[in-house]
Design a protein around this motif. Structure first.
Motif, PDB file in Angstrom:
ATOM      1  N   GLY A  65      61.370  44.797  99.991  1.00 56.16           N
ATOM      2  CA  GLY A  65      60.903  43.440  99.772  1.00 56.16           C
ATOM      3  C   GLY A  65      62.011  42.420  99.820  1.00 56.16           C
ATOM      4  N   SER A  66      63.224  42.841 100.139  1.00 57.09           N
ATOM      5  CA  SER A  66      64.335  41.906 100.195  1.00 57.09           C
ATOM      6  C   SER A  66      65.396  42.434 101.127  1.00 57.09           C
ATOM      7  N   TRP A  67      66.342  41.548 101.503  1.00 56.68           N
ATOM      8  CA  TRP A  67      67.400  41.950 102.422  1.00 56.68           C
ATOM      9  C   TRP A  67      68.601  42.421 101.610  1.00 56.68           C
ATOM     10  N   GLY A  68      69.781  41.817 101.770  1.00 57.72           N
ATOM     11  CA  GLY A  68      70.955  42.199 100.994  1.00 57.72           C
ATOM     12  C   GLY A  68      71.366  43.634 101.252  1.00 57.72           C
ATOM     13  N   ASP A  69      71.972  44.270 100.236  1.00 55.29           N
ATOM     14  CA  ASP A  69      72.497  45.619 100.379  1.00 55.29           C
ATOM     15  C   ASP A  69      71.423  46.657 100.634  1.00 55.29           C
ATOM     16  N   ALA A  70      70.166  46.368 100.298  1.00 51.14           N
ATOM     17  CA  ALA A  70      69.099  47.332 100.527  1.00 51.14           C
ATOM     18  C   ALA A  70      68.947  47.640 102.006  1.00 51.14           C
ATOM     19  N   GLY A  71      69.481  46.764 102.876  1.00 50.63           N
ATOM     20  CA  GLY A  71      69.409  47.032 104.303  1.00 50.63           C
ATOM     21  C   GLY A  71      70.200  48.253 104.708  1.00 50.63           C
ATOM     22  N   SER A  72      71.181  48.660 103.896  1.00 54.31           N
ATOM     23  CA  SER A  72      71.977  49.856 104.170  1.00 54.31           C
ATOM     24  C   SER A  72      71.380  51.101 103.515  1.00 54.31           C
ATOM     25  N   LEU A  73      70.358  50.919 102.717  1.00 57.54           N
ATOM     26  CA  LEU A  73      69.748  52.033 101.992  1.00 57.54           C
ATOM     27  C   LEU A  73      68.508  52.532 102.733  1.00 57.54           C
ATOM     28  N   MET A  74      68.520  53.793 103.089  1.00 55.11           N
ATOM     29  CA  MET A  74      67.366  54.419 103.723  1.00 55.11           C
ATOM     30  C   MET A  74      66.753  55.415 102.747  1.00 55.11           C
ATOM     31  N   VAL A  75      65.442  55.332 102.555  1.00 60.48           N
ATOM     32  CA  VAL A  75      64.731  56.258 101.679  1.00 60.48           C
ATOM     33  C   VAL A  75      63.637  56.916 102.502  1.00 60.48           C
ATOM     34  N   THR A  76      63.650  58.230 102.593  1.00 59.62           N
ATOM     35  CA  THR A  76      62.681  58.948 103.413  1.00 59.62           C
ATOM     36  C   THR A  76      62.086  60.121 102.640  1.00 59.62           C
ATOM     37  N   ALA A  77      60.975  60.634 103.151  1.00 57.81           N
ATOM     38  CA  ALA A  77      60.327  61.808 102.558  1.00 57.81           C
ATOM     39  C   ALA A  77      59.655  62.582 103.681  1.00 57.81           C
ATOM     40  N   ASP A  78      60.479  63.070 104.620  1.00 56.28           N
ATOM     41  CA  ASP A  78      59.940  63.752 105.792  1.00 56.28           C
ATOM     42  C   ASP A  78      59.309  65.095 105.448  1.00 56.28           C
ATOM     43  N   GLN A  79      59.869  65.796 104.460  1.00 54.93           N
ATOM     44  CA  GLN A  79      59.356  67.121 104.094  1.00 54.93           C
ATOM     45  C   GLN A  79      59.241  67.259 102.579  1.00 54.93           C
ATOM     46  N   PRO A  80      58.363  66.481 101.950  1.00 52.15           N
ATOM     47  CA  PRO A  80      58.205  66.591 100.498  1.00 52.15           C
ATOM     48  C   PRO A  80      57.610  67.937 100.117  1.00 52.15           C
ATOM     49  N   LEU A  81      58.084  68.480  99.006  1.00 51.00           N
ATOM     50  CA  LEU A  81      57.613  69.784  98.540  1.00 51.00           C
ATOM     51  C   LEU A  81      57.327  69.709  97.052  1.00 51.00           C
ATOM     52  N   LEU A  82      56.088  70.006  96.686  1.00 53.27           N
ATOM     53  CA  LEU A  82      55.684  70.053  95.276  1.00 53.27           C
ATOM     54  C   LEU A  82      55.525  71.511  94.890  1.00 53.27           C
ATOM     55  N   LYS A  83      56.260  71.936  93.866  1.00 52.03           N
ATOM     56  CA  LYS A  83      56.258  73.353  93.509  1.00 52.03           C
ATOM     57  C   LYS A  83      56.322  73.529  91.998  1.00 52.03           C
ATOM     58  N   PRO A  84      55.956  74.719  91.526  1.00 53.80           N
ATOM     59  CA  PRO A  84      56.071  74.980  90.078  1.00 53.80           C
ATOM     60  C   PRO A  84      57.487  75.428  89.741  1.00 53.80           C
ATOM     61  N   PRO A  85      57.961  75.130  88.525  1.00 55.19           N
ATOM     62  CA  PRO A  85      59.245  75.672  88.090  1.00 55.19           C
ATOM     63  C   PRO A  85      59.111  77.162  87.815  1.00 55.19           C
ATOM     64  N   ALA A  86      60.227  77.831  87.630  1.00 54.41           N
ATOM     65  CA  ALA A  86      60.209  79.268  87.383  1.00 54.41           C
ATOM     66  C   ALA A  86      59.371  79.591  86.150  1.00 54.41           C
ATOM     67  N   GLY A  87      58.487  80.576  86.283  1.00 53.50           N
ATOM     68  CA  GLY A  87      57.669  81.017  85.163  1.00 53.50           C
ATOM     69  C   GLY A  87      56.481  80.124  84.861  1.00 53.50           C
ATOM     70  N   ASN A  88      56.155  79.206  85.770  1.00 54.65           N
ATOM     71  CA  ASN A  88      55.041  78.276  85.540  1.00 54.65           C
ATOM     72  C   ASN A  88      54.196  78.197  86.797  1.00 54.65           C
ATOM     73  N   HIS A  89      52.894  77.977  86.629  1.00 54.72           N
ATOM     74  CA  HIS A  89      51.999  77.891  87.778  1.00 54.72           C
ATOM     75  C   HIS A  89      51.685  76.445  88.155  1.00 54.72           C
ATOM     76  N   ALA A  90      51.872  75.518  87.239  1.00 49.43           N
ATOM     77  CA  ALA A  90      51.576  74.115  87.522  1.00 49.43           C
ATOM     78  C   ALA A  90      52.658  73.530  88.433  1.00 49.43           C
ATOM     79  N   LYS A  91      52.240  72.823  89.478  1.00 49.90           N
ATOM     80  CA  LYS A  91      53.178  72.233  90.431  1.00 49.90           C
ATOM     81  C   LYS A  91      53.683  70.901  89.872  1.00 49.90           C
ATOM     82  N   THR A  92      54.834  70.954  89.238  1.00 46.33           N
ATOM     83  CA  THR A  92      55.353  69.789  88.521  1.00 46.33           C
ATOM     84  C   THR A  92      56.690  69.276  89.057  1.00 46.33           C
TER      85      THR A  92
END
Length: 201
Positions: A43-70
């Motif tokens: 929503g603005s210019w400034g230094d954020a123009g050098s910041l890239m945020v991506t999520a090409d391969q997001p992965l939702l998984k459970p922690p060890a010993g848990n079944h809920a994907k948290t």
């Protein structure tokens, strides 16, 4: 005489339409890039123009010993500029919001297994950072927060990207299963500029 008057009116109207087309509708602009169905917005210019945020391969998984994907991984931040960027806040929101809590936000370690510079007020979030789990992450914030709450108190420096060390990952840990949520992760810099990524988990 009547013909000249009509011609003058037509010319004036055309001039109004031309001026209207070339004047911006507002002073605030949004730069949006879509990569494989994922919308990345600032929503603005400034230094954020050098910041890239991506999520090409997001992965939702459970922690060890848990079944809920948290535990969500796969969001990356990249500094394409020549000067370091300071991250001072992360905002995570999701929909539908059924009262879930986020419990931790962390960054990957840097090149060669060294942690990126992170710190904050003594005793606060981001102070004395330690790796989260066994994945080489450094905790930026921990606690309990609802959807849309600003996670702050820590700091992380993103150095300019290199060929061997192009990006940092973000690890988000929640208190309950997050399957089926539409999620927005916003990275906020020390100058107030920000950039976000939207993804479906």
């Amino acid at each position: 005489m009547n013909k000249a008057y009509v011609l003058l009116v037509i010319i004036c109207c055309a001039g109004v339409f031309l001026v209207t087309d070339i004047i911006p509708a507002g002073a605030w602009f949004t730069d949006t890039e879509v990569i494989e169905g994922i919308s990345i917005t600032t929503g603005s210019w400034g230094d954020a123009g050098s910041l890239m945020v991506t999520a090409d391969q997001p992965l939702l998984k459970p922690p060890a010993g848990n079944h809920a994907k948290t535990v969500l991984s796969g969001i990356t931040v990249n500094n394409t500029g020549s000067a370091p960027l300071e991250v001072t806040g992360i905002r995570v929101s999701w929909d539908p919001d059924d009262g879930e809590m986020i419990r931790e936000a962390a960054f990957t370690r840097g090149k060669g297994g060294e942690a990126p510079r992170a710190g904050g007020p003594k005793g606060g979030a981001g102070s004395n950072p330690e790796p989260a789990g066994d994945e080489g992450f450094t905790v930026f914030w921990s606690g309990e927060a609802v959807s849309g709450h600003l996670l702050e108190g820590g700091q992380a420096q993103l150095g300019p990207a290199t060929r061997d060390d192009p990006a940092r990952g973000i690890l988000l840990t929640f208190g309950s299963n997050m399957e089926g949520k539409s999620l927005v992760c916003t990275i906020i810099l020390d100058d107030g500029n920000e950039k976000e990524v939207r993804l479906q988990v």
